[in-house]
Design a protein around this motif. Structure first.
Motif, PDB file in Angstrom:
ATOM      1  N   ALA A  14       5.145   4.228   8.499  1.00  0.00           N
ATOM      2  CA  ALA A  14       3.828   4.500   7.748  1.00  0.00           C
ATOM      3  C   ALA A  14       2.937   3.319   7.518  1.00  0.00           C
ATOM      4  O   ALA A  14       1.823   3.499   7.654  1.00  0.00           O
ATOM      5  N   ASP A  15       3.756   1.973   7.489  1.00  0.00           N
ATOM      6  CA  ASP A  15       2.959   0.781   7.327  1.00  0.00           C
ATOM      7  C   ASP A  15       2.063   0.535   8.830  1.00  0.00           C
ATOM      8  O   ASP A  15       1.011   0.307   8.800  1.00  0.00           O
TER       9      ASP A  15
ATOM     10  N   SER B  96       1.164   3.025  10.985  1.00  0.00           N
ATOM     11  CA  SER B  96       0.009   3.990  10.887  1.00  0.00           C
ATOM     12  C   SER B  96      -1.154   3.449  10.249  1.00  0.00           C
ATOM     13  O   SER B  96      -2.362   3.720  10.436  1.00  0.00           O
ATOM     14  N   ARG B  97      -0.857   2.793   9.021  1.00  0.00           N
ATOM     15  CA  ARG B  97      -1.856   2.439   8.156  1.00  0.00           C
ATOM     16  C   ARG B  97      -2.656   1.234   8.651  1.00  0.00           C
ATOM     17  O   ARG B  97      -4.081   1.560   8.655  1.00  0.00           O
ATOM     18  N   ARG B  98      -2.022   0.487   9.531  1.00  0.00           N
ATOM     19  CA  ARG B  98      -2.604  -0.807  10.262  1.00  0.00           C
ATOM     20  C   ARG B  98      -3.570  -0.002  11.650  1.00  0.00           C
ATOM     21  O   ARG B  98      -4.606  -0.578  11.658  1.00  0.00           O
TER      22      ARG B  98
ATOM     23  N   GLY C 289       0.690  -1.196   0.096  1.00  0.00           N
ATOM     24  CA  GLY C 289       0.097   0.055  -0.212  1.00  0.00           C
ATOM     25  C   GLY C 289       0.834   1.217   0.024  1.00  0.00           C
ATOM     26  O   GLY C 289       0.370   2.443   0.026  1.00  0.00           O
ATOM     27  N   ILE C 290       2.298   1.003  -0.211  1.00  0.00           N
ATOM     28  CA  ILE C 290       3.059   2.101   0.078  1.00  0.00           C
ATOM     29  C   ILE C 290       3.813   2.332  -1.280  1.00  0.00           C
ATOM     30  O   ILE C 290       4.619   0.956  -1.562  1.00  0.00           O
TER      31      ILE C 290
ATOM     32  N   ASP D 205      -6.437   1.451   9.710  1.00  0.00           N
ATOM     33  CA  ASP D 205      -7.607   0.146   9.488  1.00  0.00           C
ATOM     34  C   ASP D 205      -8.236  -0.400  10.464  1.00  0.00           C
ATOM     35  O   ASP D 205      -9.287  -0.854  10.585  1.00  0.00           O
TER      36      ASP D 205
END
Length: 433
Positions: A406-407, A409-411, A377-378, A414
């Protein structure tokens, strides 16, 4: 599966990685130029400490009939064997002191106080493990005995017992390593298992006879009526050494953040990429000087894998410069407390005892096994798309640490959205707002 493209995973360009390699080469050159008398004095002092500890311990165990001196003897003998294995045998066999040209402290002459021959260990460890660190299919430490330490290793029913097997391996770590190295030596020399009088078999048998004879026959016999007590004391010291060395090795290679790689990563691997693989594939633990010394300075496992043939007493100063490079290139420097790192490694032993279908995450984004695909996703640095290698606001380089943040934060986002939809769904079926 494990990492197939280290550039994409690290979010660094080819130029970045080669620049990192040149800076690490400079660290090596600086340390090599500065080697001198203080380093030679250090290793000779360690040898004197080891021999003094062992002599005192043997005397206490052979001559004393009282419990307190015998307990002191056990602890001193365990410490002597730990020092000989970790700071002397391991590091001397790596050639860390060959520059001294001292025949006594040279990697070609030193035979360590260990059940396996040094020659067998040097081939399996110095060459195979350090060249192919954490490369699945080449570094057999990833599937040591029957331990499954990466999801790239297909699950088999035998893995269900690996939490118990790991305790057996810890207690008999010396024997587990020796048999492992012996098997690799036979394979390398093309010796069939049935060739009983082969050179590897003869070398292994002679070393077993030497070690067992010394620790379980000679020294117990010298204590005369205390044969059984001295035998038990020697066995206890060996057990303590085995458990400690197992803990140190687990902390350096298997906590979260010690990455694994596929054979594809080796295709055309540059010097800079080799350095990067060593940095990402190992982990440190924090230690004060005494603990560092008893670990053979393998609390600096990252530095050891970057420079396995540089003297271990230099690792603390090397670590400062490696940390600075990790900050410069936005790379993680994996470290933690001894207990914390061991817990993460042993958690993996328990977790991977189960088949993958019972585990959360996938083989690309699990804590112990992840790859460049976890960043789907990045935009990756090597993709040439929207990922910006330089932060437009701060002007600093953005690499793996930023991508991992970033990963994460994305998790979290979600997860938050999932909880919000869950609450809305519960409210809809219960008639609540």
């Amino acid at each position: 599966m494990a990492i197939t493209d280290i550039r994409a995973f690290a979010h660094l360009t080819e130029a970045d990685i080669e620049a990192l390699g040149r800076e690490l080469d400079q660290i090596r050159a600086d340390i090599e130029r500065s080697l001198g008398q203080r380093d030679a004095d250090y290793i000779r002092r360690v040898i004197r400490v080891h021999r003094g500890l062992e002599a005192t311990a043997r005397l206490l165990l052979c001559a004393s009939r009282y419990r307190a001196p015998r307990m002191a003897g056990i602890l001193m003998l365990a410490a002597a064997k730990i020092i000989e294995m970790m700071e002397l045998g391991h590091n001397i066999s790596h050639g860390q002191w060959d520059w001294m040209n001292d025949p006594e402290i040279h990697s070609t002459n030193w035979e360590w106080d260990f059940i396996g021959p040094s020659a067998h260990w040097k081939r399996s460890h110095n060459y195979v493990h350090h060249t192919y660190t954490n490369v699945y299919g080449l570094d057999e430490d990833l599937s040591f005995v029957v331990l499954r330490m990466t999801r790239d290793e297909p699950w088999r029913p035998v893995h269900l017992i690996q939490p118990v097997v790991s305790l057996v391996v810890a207690a008999g770590f010396e024997w587990a390593i020796a048999v492992h190295d012996w098997a690799l030596e036979r394979r390398h020399t093309g010796v069939h298992r049935g060739q009983r009088r082969s050179q590897p078999n003869i070398e292994f048998a002679r070393k077993i006879a030497s070690q067992v004879g010394k620790d379980f026959l000679l020294f117990p016999a010298l204590s005369r009526r205390g044969f059984r007590r001295t035998l038990a004391a020697n066995a206890s010291a060996l057990l303590l050494r085995n458990l400690w060395s197992y803990v140190v090795i687990m902390c350096g290679h298997f906590p979260d953040g010690a990455e694994k790689f596929t054979i594809e990563q080796l295709e055309g691997e540059t010097r800079g990429e080799w350095y990067l693989r060593q940095l990402l594939g190992t982990a440190n633990f924090t230690a004060r000087p005494v603990l560092a010394f008893l670990s053979g300075n393998l609390c600096y496992q990252i530095e050891h894998h970057l420079f396995p043939d540089l003297p271990s007493n230099r690792y603390p100063e090397i670590a400062e410069r490696v940390r600075a490079l990790c900050d410069k290139y936005d790379l993680p420097y994996t470290t933690g407390s001894l207990t914390g790192q061991f817990w993460l490694a042993y958690r993996t032993v328990w977790k991977l005892a189960l088949p993958d279908l019972l585990l959360h995450r996938t083989s690309d984004d699990a804590a112990e096994t992840r790859s460049e695909r976890k960043f789907s996703g990045i935009s990756l640095a090597s993709s040439g798309s929207s990922w910006q290698a330089i932060d437009p606001i701060t002007g600093t380089r953005r690499g793996l640490r930023t991508a991992l943040a970033a990963d994460s934060s994305r998790r979290l986002a979600d997860h938050g959205r999932g909880r919000w939809f869950q609450r809305r769904w519960i409210a809809s079926i219960t008639g609540q707002r």
